[in-house]
Write an enzyme that holds these catalytic residues in place. Structure first.
Site, PDB file in Angstrom:
ATOM      1  N   ASP A  80      58.827  32.483  -7.611  1.00 25.45           N
ATOM      2  CA  ASP A  80      59.138  33.663  -8.423  1.00 25.45           C
ATOM      3  C   ASP A  80      59.799  33.284  -9.743  1.00 25.45           C
ATOM      4  O   ASP A  80      59.549  33.926 -10.769  1.00 25.45           O
ATOM      5  CB  ASP A  80      60.044  34.623  -7.645  1.00 25.45           C
ATOM      6  CG  ASP A  80      59.240  35.511  -6.722  1.00 25.45           C
ATOM      7  OD1 ASP A  80      58.217  36.059  -7.182  1.00 25.45           O
ATOM      8  OD2 ASP A  80      59.600  35.643  -5.540  1.00 25.45           O
TER       9      ASP A  80
ATOM     10  N   HIS B 188      50.958  34.666  -1.066  1.00 18.59           N
ATOM     11  CA  HIS B 188      51.415  34.632   0.322  1.00 18.59           C
ATOM     12  C   HIS B 188      50.326  34.218   1.288  1.00 18.59           C
ATOM     13  O   HIS B 188      50.607  33.675   2.349  1.00 18.59           O
ATOM     14  CB  HIS B 188      52.093  35.956   0.673  1.00 18.59           C
ATOM     15  CG  HIS B 188      53.345  36.061  -0.119  1.00 18.59           C
ATOM     16  ND1 HIS B 188      53.388  36.707  -1.333  1.00 18.59           N
ATOM     17  CD2 HIS B 188      54.542  35.468   0.049  1.00 18.59           C
ATOM     18  CE1 HIS B 188      54.593  36.541  -1.842  1.00 18.59           C
ATOM     19  NE2 HIS B 188      55.308  35.794  -1.037  1.00 18.59           N
TER      20      HIS B 188
ATOM     21  N   GLU C 213      65.776  33.199  -8.262  1.00 15.30           N
ATOM     22  CA  GLU C 213      64.352  33.340  -8.572  1.00 15.30           C
ATOM     23  C   GLU C 213      64.103  34.307  -9.728  1.00 15.30           C
ATOM     24  O   GLU C 213      62.966  34.576 -10.087  1.00 15.30           O
ATOM     25  CB  GLU C 213      63.549  33.717  -7.328  1.00 15.30           C
ATOM     26  CG  GLU C 213      64.170  34.773  -6.463  1.00 15.30           C
ATOM     27  CD  GLU C 213      63.458  34.952  -5.113  1.00 15.30           C
ATOM     28  OE1 GLU C 213      62.398  34.366  -4.885  1.00 15.30           O
ATOM     29  OE2 GLU C 213      63.996  35.715  -4.303  1.00 15.30           O
TER      30      GLU C 213
ATOM     31  N   CYS D 108      63.639  26.107  -2.441  1.00 18.93           N
ATOM     32  CA  CYS D 108      62.687  26.444  -1.378  1.00 18.93           C
ATOM     33  C   CYS D 108      61.374  26.954  -1.940  1.00 18.93           C
ATOM     34  O   CYS D 108      60.507  27.401  -1.208  1.00 18.93           O
ATOM     35  CB  CYS D 108      63.294  27.443  -0.400  1.00 18.93           C
ATOM     36  SG  CYS D 108      63.822  28.962  -1.193  1.00 18.93           S
TER      37      CYS D 108
END
Ligand code: PEP
Ligand code: MG
Length: 580
Positions: free
Chosen positions: A458, A192, A434, A505
């Site tokens: 993920d 992140h 995911e 995404c």
């Protein structure tokens, strides 16, 4: 000169003095003997550290009460009481006199005993007190050891921020205009921190291992976020070379800026939706500047990361509405809270988990905290009256979970109706794919929603068993692994058969090589960090659909990630100028 090679996290080149940011929560406590004659001075040091801690806590209390209401300020009132407790103070003084050891050590020992005692009690309220003692002690120790926790919001000159690891809240709170680049010991491309670095357009290299050991404050540092290079104290030749690299990188950015406002169609005219992923509402400028067709993923959890806040329905509603109103006529997909795993939100107590990535995260957490989920759903619904909002649930692993989420949405709609609040009843609903189980049953899930969005960050992590934030296994995070390509193809085919729109995404969508393969596999929409949009747009504008299909079919028949990459590099030479 010292050179380090890490993982390219966010493109661009920057040269600036190092600011080495230490945030080790557990400092090493010094232990040494003192003489009788030093007792007074030692006690004085302690009293003044307590005084400064009191000032900190008072500021925090007032801010919390002002922003979130008096009940939130009360936590700090308890801390103030502790700082004033005469019994505690005299116990510490006595221990100092008896042990003739430095005050840091005495305080640390005292606090440890207290925490253990409190945590051993049956009463959960008293157990909580242990955390307060720890917090207050930590604050005093920081003052004693001159370890004042520097707030990155206070940076007042240009720096390369060198850190061991940064929390998402550090990334959100820092003074972005002063951080020219990031060099981090930990983290990988889809961590992140990397995602946020791209969001704020800050060049970043991650997974460096020992940057904080090698760089000293004020030393000049070069960061090449595209190549993954970091140079500390560069020699004049290297500095001159990187000045040129930086100039080329700026030229390239200018070229891409020219492409940004062009359409995204293949040479044979197929229009492709290229959207942006955003983390904070302020990014909508960047969405427009980089020529994205809308927002394919608004990671709403970052609204929860502003220090000291758990946003109310009103605050969330205003944030979503602001994004929609800043992007008139463009779709905005808001993902419901994806907390847990590696996304730690200090305001939400998720507790210690042995395997947080497999634990209580995202939709699982939201389904358990009904208030929190309903609050968010209502906020999104209300905002939907102001634009083309869509809603997306993260981490769905099976049909029951999806049914529960859809039911929760119906309940939120009903509340809005009863309250007379306007919303778009037919707002499109979708899910992230995911988790491998969701990919395997994409047909079952797609029958219940309007769109699927493949979250490869993920999906790769869970399919290939590779922690996305762990630099030691980052080399295994392979988008072209045959297992990933097959899963992606399956999700696209199953989604289409069920009549759903299929998008992606995850960061794979931002890789220009992958973009061609995905186009050939029939992916409908792409969403990525805004900075990547022009790069992908350029490659899409230079291939035809028939070429893309041909390339995809070839890649799917290859037996390894390595072969796929080699083939794509050869076949797309000159077209896809990858950042890697
Ligand atoms: C993903 O997992 O690919 C994704 C887009 O979600 P996040 O990176 O926020 O986990
Ligand atoms: Mg994800």
């Amino acid at each position: 000169m010292r050179k380090l090679q890490g993982i390219p996290g966010s493109p661009g080149v920057a040269i600036a003095p190092a600011f080495v940011f230490f945030d080790d929560d557990e400092p090493t406590i010094p232990r040494y003997s003192i003489g009788q004659g030093e007792l007074g001075g030692e006690w004085e040091r302690f009293r003044s550290a307590v005084e400064r801690a009191r000032e900190d806590v008072t500021v925090l209390r007032d801010r919390a009460a002002q922003e979130m209401g008096n009940e939130h300020g009360a936590i700090f009132d308890a801390h103030l009481l502790m700082l004033d407790d005469p019994e505690v103070l005299s116990a510490i003084e006595l221990s100092l006199k008896e042990s003739l050891l430095n005050i840091e050590w005495v305080l640390h020992q005292y606090a440890q005993t207290m925490v253990k005692k409190l945590e051993g009690l049956d009463d959960p309220v008293m157990q909580e007190r242990g955390a307060d003692v720890h917090d207050v002690t930590h604050r005093i120790l920081n003052h004693l050891m001159f370890r004042e926790r520097f707030s990155l919001a206070d940076l007042d000159h240009d720096v390369v921020l060198v850190a061991h690891n940064l929390l998402p809240s550090d990334m959100i709170g820092m003074n972005h205009s002063r951080v020219r680049a990031l060099a981090m010991d930990k983290g990988g491309k889809t961590s992140h921190t990397a995602i946020l670095a791209r969001a704020f357009e800050i060049p970043a290299v991650l997974g460096l291992g020992g940057a904080t050991r090698l760089a000293r404050n004020g030393e000049l540092v070069v960061v090449d976020g595209s190549a993954g290079d970091v140079l500390v104290d560069p020699d004049p030749d290297s500095l001159a070379r990187y000045e040129k690299v930086r100039a080329r990188s700026l030229d390239r950015e200018r070229d891409l800026a020219g492409i940004a406002q062009l359409g995204a169609a293949t040479t044979d005219g197929r229009e492709v939706a290229l959207k942006a992923n955003i983390e904070v509402p302020e990014e909508t400028d960047s969405v427009l500047r980089h020529g994205a067709a809308g927002v394919g993923l608004f990671r709403s959890e970052f609204l929860f990361l502003q220090p000291g806040r758990k946003p109310s329905e009103e605050a969330q509603y205003l944030a979503y509405r602001r994004v929609l109103e800043s992007l008139p006529g463009r779709p905005v997909t808001i993902r419901t809270l994806d907390v847990g795993g590696d996304k730690v939100v200090p305001e939400l107590v998720l507790g210690e988990e042995k395997n947080p990535l497999l634990g209580w995260r995202a939709i699982r957490y939201c389904l358990a905290d009904k208030d929190l989920f309903q609050t968010q759903l209502r906020a999104i619904l209300r905002a939907s009256a102001y634009g083309d909002a869509r809603i997306m649930f993260p981490m769905i692993s099976g049909p029951d979970e999806l049914d529960a989420a859809l039911l929760a949405l119906e309940e939120a709609k009903e509340t809005c109706r009863q309250r007379g609040q306007a919303f778009r009843d037919d707002l499109p609903v979708g899910i992230m794919i995911e988790v491998p189980s969701a990919a395997m049953i994409a047909d079952i899930l797609a029958a219940k929603v309007g769109f699927l969005s493949i979250g490869t960050n993920d999906l790769i992590q869970y399919t290939l068993a590779v922690d996305r934030g762990n630099e030691r296994v980052a080399y295994l995070h392979e988008p072209f692994h045959p297992a990933i390509l097959r899963l992606v193809r399956q999700v696209i085919d199953m989604g289409h058969a069920a009549g759903a729109v299929v998008s992606m995404c995850g960061e794979m969508a931002a890789d220009p090589y992958a973009a061609v393969v995905l186009l050939g596999l029939g992916l409908d929409e792409f969403s990525m960090s805004a900075v990547s949009v022009p790069v992908v747009k350029r490659v899409i504008r230079s291939v035809s659909m028939s070429d893309a299909r041909d390339i995809a079919a070839h890649v799917l028949a290859l037996g390894s990630h390595r072969e796929a990459e080699a083939y794509l590099r050869e076949r797309l030479r000159g077209l896809a100028d990858s950042d890697d």
